[in-house]
Design a protein around this motif. Structure first.
Motif, short mmCIF file in Angstrom:
data_model
loop_
_atom_site.label_atom_id
_atom_site.label_comp_id
_atom_site.label_asym_id
_atom_site.label_seq_id
_atom_site.Cartn_x
_atom_site.Cartn_y
_atom_site.Cartn_z
N TYR A 244 0.84 -1.19 0.00
CA TYR A 244 0.00 0.00 0.00
C TYR A 244 0.88 1.24 0.00
O TYR A 244 1.98 1.24 0.55
N PHE B 93 -4.18 0.81 -2.21
CA PHE B 93 -3.69 -0.52 -2.57
C PHE B 93 -2.89 -0.48 -3.86
O PHE B 93 -3.30 0.11 -4.86
N TYR C 282 -16.34 -7.83 3.75
CA TYR C 282 -15.41 -8.01 4.87
C TYR C 282 -15.05 -6.63 5.38
O TYR C 282 -14.65 -5.76 4.62
N MET D 113 -13.21 -4.09 8.40
CA MET D 113 -12.18 -4.00 9.42
C MET D 113 -12.05 -2.58 9.95
O MET D 113 -12.40 -1.61 9.26
N TYR E 170 -8.98 -0.20 11.72
CA TYR E 170 -7.56 -0.07 12.05
C TYR E 170 -7.34 1.21 12.84
O TYR E 170 -8.03 2.20 12.66
N PRO F 237 -0.81 0.95 10.19
CA PRO F 237 -2.14 0.66 10.74
C PRO F 237 -2.14 -0.62 11.57
O PRO F 237 -1.55 -1.62 11.18
N LEU G 244 -4.52 -3.47 13.32
CA LEU G 244 -5.85 -4.05 13.23
C LEU G 244 -6.52 -4.11 14.61
O LEU G 244 -5.95 -4.61 15.57
N TYR H 298 -12.38 -7.05 13.07
CA TYR H 298 -12.78 -7.43 11.73
C TYR H 298 -14.04 -8.29 11.82
O TYR H 298 -14.24 -9.01 12.80
N TYR I 25 -17.30 -10.14 9.06
CA TYR I 25 -17.85 -10.33 7.72
C TYR I 25 -19.35 -10.60 7.77
O TYR I 25 -19.90 -11.14 6.84
N LEU J 169 -9.14 4.10 10.97
CA LEU J 169 -9.46 3.86 9.57
C LEU J 169 -10.38 2.66 9.46
O LEU J 169 -10.11 1.60 10.02
N SER K 102 -13.38 -5.06 2.03
CA SER K 102 -12.92 -5.77 0.85
C SER K 102 -14.04 -6.62 0.26
O SER K 102 -14.98 -7.02 0.95
N LYS L 196 -7.84 -6.83 -2.13
CA LYS L 196 -7.41 -5.51 -1.69
C LYS L 196 -8.38 -4.94 -0.67
O LYS L 196 -9.58 -5.22 -0.68
N LEU L 197 -7.82 -4.14 0.22
CA LEU L 197 -8.62 -3.39 1.17
C LEU L 197 -8.86 -1.99 0.62
O LEU L 197 -7.94 -1.35 0.13
N PHE M 122 -9.88 1.62 1.90
CA PHE M 122 -9.93 2.34 3.17
C PHE M 122 -10.83 3.56 3.08
O PHE M 122 -10.98 4.19 2.03
N GLY M 123 -11.40 3.92 4.24
CA GLY M 123 -11.99 5.23 4.39
C GLY M 123 -10.86 6.22 4.64
O GLY M 123 -9.71 5.82 4.82
#
Lengths: 115, 114
Positions: free
Chosen positions: A35, A45, B32, B34, B36, B44, B46, B49, B51, B88, B92, B101-102, B104-105
């Motif tokens: 990233y 990403f 999914y 999460m 962070y 970051p 974790l 998480y 789902y 954050l 995914s 890939k994640l 992010f906000g």
């Protein structure tokens, strides 16, 4: 507990130079992600690898390439560096998937400064 | 418009208060979710998480997912000054066997005042 190891932690390069960032995942993790995080921005990403094969690809410039080796460590190669490449580069790793996608653990990052 | 929206803050609360964070998303394929925590110039970390829709609790942290509203939340109880960080959310789509890939906000800065 062992974490994701990234090297170097800091790197200063000049424009048009080449840089190589290394990532050592947590033991028994077989998935690696890269990233890029610019100042004040969220991580973007770049690319991921699973079992040494490219898994997913994001907004990675053509000037960048990456691979995962037999020991699962990964390297991000960046050529023809531009000022805009200055950012924090994070590597993350995930353990072997059991049932659904598993969480990604991040390293401390490599701060790349292009001057 | 970003796929994942998050109020940048800063969110300032007194020590001991409940911190409430949330994200909205537009991609209904996200499966999914999460949260962070990121301290300045660090990677970051974790926190939670999940789902599935519903609540998940871990110590002082509670994560909520409402897939019908495309809305996720993180609550931090009994907040401490050490909770001051950027939070954050990440999501995914489980398209591939691994390495998804994640997204992010933008992150919310939280400041817990003693």
């Amino acid at each position: 507990a062992a974490g994701v190891i990234q090297s170097p932690r800091h790197l200063i390069k000049e424009k048009r130079e080449t840089a190589t960032l290394k990532c050592y995942p947590i033991p028994r993790h077989d998935t690696v992600y890269w990233y890029q995080q610019g100042p004040g921005q969220d991580p973007q990403f770049l690319i991921s690898f699973y079992e040494k094969m490219q898994s997913d690809k994001g907004s990675i410039p053509d000037r960048f390439s990456a691979q995962q080796f037999s020991d699962y460590h990964s390297e991000l190669n960046m050529s023809s560096l531009e000022l805009g490449d200055s950012a924090l580069y994070f590597c993350a790793s995930s353990p072997r998937r059991v049932e659904v996608n598993t969480e990604a653990f991040f390293g401390q990052g490599t701060r790349l400064t292009v001057v | 418009q970003k796929e994942v929206e998050q109020d940048p803050g800063p969110l300032s609360v007194p020590e001991g208060a409940i911190v409430s964070l949330n994200c909205t998303y537009s991609n209904s394929a996200f499966q999914y979710f999460m949260w962070y925590r990121q301290y300045s110039r660090k990677g970051p970390e974790l926190l939670m998480y999940t789902y599935s829709s519903g609540n998940k609790e871990d110590g002082r942290f509670t994560a909520q997912v409402d897939k019908s509203s495309k809305y996720i939340s993180l609550f931090i109880r009994d907040s401490q000054p050490s909770d001051s960080a950027t939070y954050l959310c990440a999501m995914s789509v489980l398209e591939k066997a691994a390495g998804n890939k994640l997204t992010f906000g933008g992150g919310t800065r939280v400041l817990v005042k003693p």
